[in-house]
Motif scaffolding. Structure first.
Motif: not given
Length: 274
Positions: A50-54, A251-260
């Motif tokens: 799963p990718n929450y920040n494609v 706002n940061s592509v380094r963050n990636n998870g369901p919390e987004l």
């Protein structure tokens, strides 16, 4: 503050779309749902968490309809393919063996101009695809409490939680200097159109949704797509799109998870899971 009815384009500035989205499906699941062939990673369904920040240049899943190379007379079938998000025109030069030179990031293409744009017109004729996603992000710049502007992200998704399929184009690039050793690089772009309905309060553009009843005509590799499929949808066609604020973590592509995709608690200034 974030009620859609209270948002207005004049109240904040907007950034280029559509440059970020979320997708939680994997190729094996998608292939099973669509009765399609999984052509990613030798069809083992791996390599796509799963990718929450494609973001542009990421590998993304696409749906195409193609004939079997060894049996071209057989009917075309749906196929799930992995592609680089950011179309690379076939005529692009290489920066080094097997690597395309950097150019303008073609992760979006205007639906009303793609057929006459050099980078996309060939794809419009015979290489059209679907880009599945849970939803996409847009940003509205709002005044912050400290006087500094804040880019507030919003997430657009179907209210019923079902997956969206956006109209896309794809291309095949090879380093011609390598001759027979050149490996194909598949890449894609997402078509955009004028925003309609409540979506205009977030951005003046939006990805072009492709309803299931139009998939056959859109993906048909043997015939051009009807021009009306590139037209701006009616407001009622996107009335089931839910718009909601999400955490600044996006706002940061380094963050990636369901919390987004967590729910933003405006009153307490906190975030809680949906």
């Amino acid at each position: 503050m974030w009620e859609v009815s209270n948002l207005s384009v004049s109240g904040g500035s907007m950034v280029t779309m559509c440059g970020r989205y979320a997708t939680t499906t994997n190729p094996a699941t998608l292939a099973a749902e669509l009765d399609a062939l999984d052509e990613t990673s030798a069809g083992n369904g791996k390599g796509f968490d799963p990718n929450y920040n494609v973001a542009p240049t990421n590998q993304v899943l696409t749906v195409v309809e193609r004939h079997d190379r060894d049996h071209p007379q057989d009917p075309a079938t749906l196929r799930i393919r992995a592609m680089r998000w950011g179309l690379i025109p076939p005529w692009s030069k290489a920066s080094e063996p097997g690597i395309p030179a950097k150019g303008k990031p073609l992760f979006n293409a205007r639906a009303d101009k793609a057929a006459t744009t050099a980078s996309f017109r060939d794809a419009v004729k015979k290489r059209r695809c679907l880009v599945p996603m849970d939803g996409w992000y847009e940003w509205v710049t709002e005044p912050g409490g400290s006087g500094k502007a804040v880019k507030q992200p919003f997430f657009m998704s179907r209210a019923d939680g079902e997956r969206l399929y956006m109209a896309g184009l794809w291309s095949v690039w090879r380093d011609r200097s390598l001759g027979d050793e050149a490996q194909p690089l598949l890449s894609c772009t997402i078509l955009t159109t004028d925003a309609v309905g409540d979506l205009t309060k977030i951005h003046d553009r939006m990805p072009l949704p492709m309803p299931r009843e139009h998939w056959a005509a859109w993906l048909d590799p043997d015939h051009p797509a009807p021009e009306e499929l590139l037209e701006t949808p009616r407001p009622e066609d996107v009335s089931d799109i839910l718009i909601r604020p999400v955490p600044l973590l996006v706002n940061s592509v380094r963050n990636n998870g369901p919390e987004l995709l967590s729910k933003v608690d405006e009153q307490a200034g906190q975030i809680s899971l949906i």
